[in-house]
Design a protein around this motif. Structure first.
Motif, PDB file in Angstrom:
ATOM      1  N   THR A 239       3.126   8.084  -5.473  1.00  0.00           N
ATOM      2  CA  THR A 239       1.946   8.208  -4.638  1.00  0.00           C
ATOM      3  C   THR A 239       1.011   7.035  -4.935  1.00  0.00           C
ATOM      4  OG1 THR A 239       0.888   9.633  -6.287  1.00  0.00           O
ATOM      5  CG2 THR A 239       2.077  10.711  -4.483  1.00  0.00           C
ATOM      6  N   VAL A 240       0.049   6.828  -4.072  1.00  0.00           N
ATOM      7  CA  VAL A 240      -0.893   5.717  -4.253  1.00  0.00           C
ATOM      8  C   VAL A 240      -1.955   6.114  -5.272  1.00  0.00           C
ATOM      9  CG1 VAL A 240      -2.559   4.206  -3.146  1.00  0.00           C
ATOM     10  CG2 VAL A 240      -0.505   4.905  -1.909  1.00  0.00           C
TER      11      VAL A 240
ATOM     12  N   ILE B 135      -1.806  -3.106  -5.443  1.00  0.00           N
ATOM     13  CA  ILE B 135      -1.496  -1.705  -5.179  1.00  0.00           C
ATOM     14  C   ILE B 135      -0.856  -1.096  -6.421  1.00  0.00           C
ATOM     15  CG2 ILE B 135      -0.220  -0.090  -3.720  1.00  0.00           C
ATOM     16  CD1 ILE B 135      -0.233  -2.260  -1.550  1.00  0.00           C
ATOM     17  N   SER B 136      -1.518  -0.107  -6.979  1.00  0.00           N
ATOM     18  CA  SER B 136      -0.974   0.609  -8.130  1.00  0.00           C
ATOM     19  C   SER B 136      -0.469   1.968  -7.657  1.00  0.00           C
ATOM     20  CB  SER B 136      -2.058   0.810  -9.202  1.00  0.00           C
ATOM     21  OG  SER B 136      -2.522  -0.438  -9.682  1.00  0.00           O
ATOM     22  N   LEU B 137       0.793   2.231  -7.910  1.00  0.00           N
ATOM     23  CA  LEU B 137       1.389   3.506  -7.541  1.00  0.00           C
ATOM     24  C   LEU B 137       1.465   4.417  -8.755  1.00  0.00           C
ATOM     25  CD1 LEU B 137       4.320   2.258  -5.270  1.00  0.00           C
ATOM     26  CD2 LEU B 137       1.994   2.897  -4.593  1.00  0.00           C
TER      27      LEU B 137
ATOM     28  N   LEU C  44       5.413   4.690   2.257  1.00  0.00           N
ATOM     29  CA  LEU C  44       4.020   5.086   2.109  1.00  0.00           C
ATOM     30  C   LEU C  44       3.202   4.291   3.119  1.00  0.00           C
ATOM     31  CD1 LEU C  44       3.638   4.976  -1.789  1.00  0.00           C
ATOM     32  CD2 LEU C  44       3.467   7.041  -0.392  1.00  0.00           C
ATOM     33  N   GLU C  45       2.142   4.868   3.638  1.00  0.00           N
ATOM     34  CA  GLU C  45       1.230   4.135   4.509  1.00  0.00           C
ATOM     35  C   GLU C  45      -0.119   4.024   3.812  1.00  0.00           C
ATOM     36  OE1 GLU C  45      -0.309   3.908   9.154  1.00  0.00           O
ATOM     37  OE2 GLU C  45       0.870   5.633   8.459  1.00  0.00           O
ATOM     38  N   ILE C  46      -0.609   2.792   3.703  1.00  0.00           N
ATOM     39  CA  ILE C  46      -1.813   2.506   2.933  1.00  0.00           C
ATOM     40  C   ILE C  46      -2.830   1.809   3.828  1.00  0.00           C
ATOM     41  CG2 ILE C  46      -2.743   1.262   0.938  1.00  0.00           C
ATOM     42  CD1 ILE C  46       0.120   1.424  -0.246  1.00  0.00           C
ATOM     43  N   ALA C  47      -4.072   2.229   3.789  1.00  0.00           N
ATOM     44  CA  ALA C  47      -5.120   1.581   4.569  1.00  0.00           C
ATOM     45  C   ALA C  47      -5.339   0.156   4.068  1.00  0.00           C
ATOM     46  CB  ALA C  47      -6.413   2.383   4.472  1.00  0.00           C
TER      47      ALA C  47
END
Length: 238
Positions: free
Chosen positions: A77-78, A90-92, A109-112
């Motif tokens: 997850t983000v 980006i750290s997951l 995953l979709e990230i803003a």
């Protein structure tokens, strides 16, 4: 964890990651490997095993489709997204401790898109998950604006496409078959759900990863047609 066991685990994860790169053909994705001597070109210690990561713009550049490869039952997850000198960091977060299936699948995953990043300029990504990390060059976005609740497709690798559709959050589409009809056309068939399946009555984004045959010849400006038997839609692959 003892040192020998840690070294074995790191070697195993590295071999899996490299195999994933070879299978997925990630021309647009990052697949970083430690530099000779245990140091990267900048001189820092590169003791983290690499793993394949793909990325592409969605929603008119307002979001980023991020794809990692790993166990289908242990999904990351983000944790945090930031900008460091023009690089999107980006750290997951690792899933909760527990048994994981011994498979290797694409996990989207979709990230803003963070503030300060203009999609038309592209952006470098630095992605980390536990001890793994990868750098990805996200190409400039030239696809124009996107309509609300419209399906979209984006290249996230040389042979990998992320498709975003909208529907029930509990009943995502399942790919039944994929074929390349021509260099300009990819066709994906979705499986027909069971008649007794119960789905939540909401409208949520559904991210599906489509992986093409390694020998397929597909233009970067190709279209993607998708749907269940008897109906479907066609969108450009950005």
């Amino acid at each position: 964890m003892s040192t020998p066991r840690k070294e074995i685990l790191m070697r195993a994860r590295l071999l899996i990651a490299l195999a994933g790169c070879a299978l997925a053909g990630l021309a647009l994705a990052g697949c970083a490997t430690p530099a000779p001597g245990g140091a990267d070109p900048g001189g820092s210690v590169a003791d983290a095993p690499a793993w394949p990561v793909g990325a592409g713009w969605l929603d008119g550049g307002r979001t980023i489709a991020l794809v990692t490869w790993g166990s289908s039952s242990c999904l990351p997850t983000v944790d945090e997204v930031s900008v460091d000198g023009g690089t999107v960091v980006i750290s997951l977060r690792e899933p909760e401790p527990g048994p994981c299936t011994d498979d290797l699948v694409a996990r989207p995953l979709e990230i803003a898109s963070p503030a300060g990043i203009d999609p038309v300029d592209g952006a470098p990504l630095r992605v980390s998950l536990g001890e793994s990390r990868a750098d990805v060059d996200l190409a400039a976005y030239d696809g124009g604006s996107a309509e609300e609740f419209s399906p979209e497709a984006a290249w996230v690798g040389d042979r990998t496409i992320a498709l975003r559709t909208w529907g029930s959050s509990s009943c995502p589409p399942v790919v039944a078959d994929t074929r390349v009809e021509s260099p300009a056309s990819v066709v994906v068939g979705f499986a027909v759900p069971d008649a007794d399946r119960v789905c939540t009555m909401d409208m949520a984004p559904q991210l599906t990863v489509i992986q093409l045959d390694p020998n397929a010849v597909v233009d970067r400006g190709a279209t993607l047609s998708f749907g269940m038997p008897g109906g479907g839609e066609t969108v450009p692959i950005r």
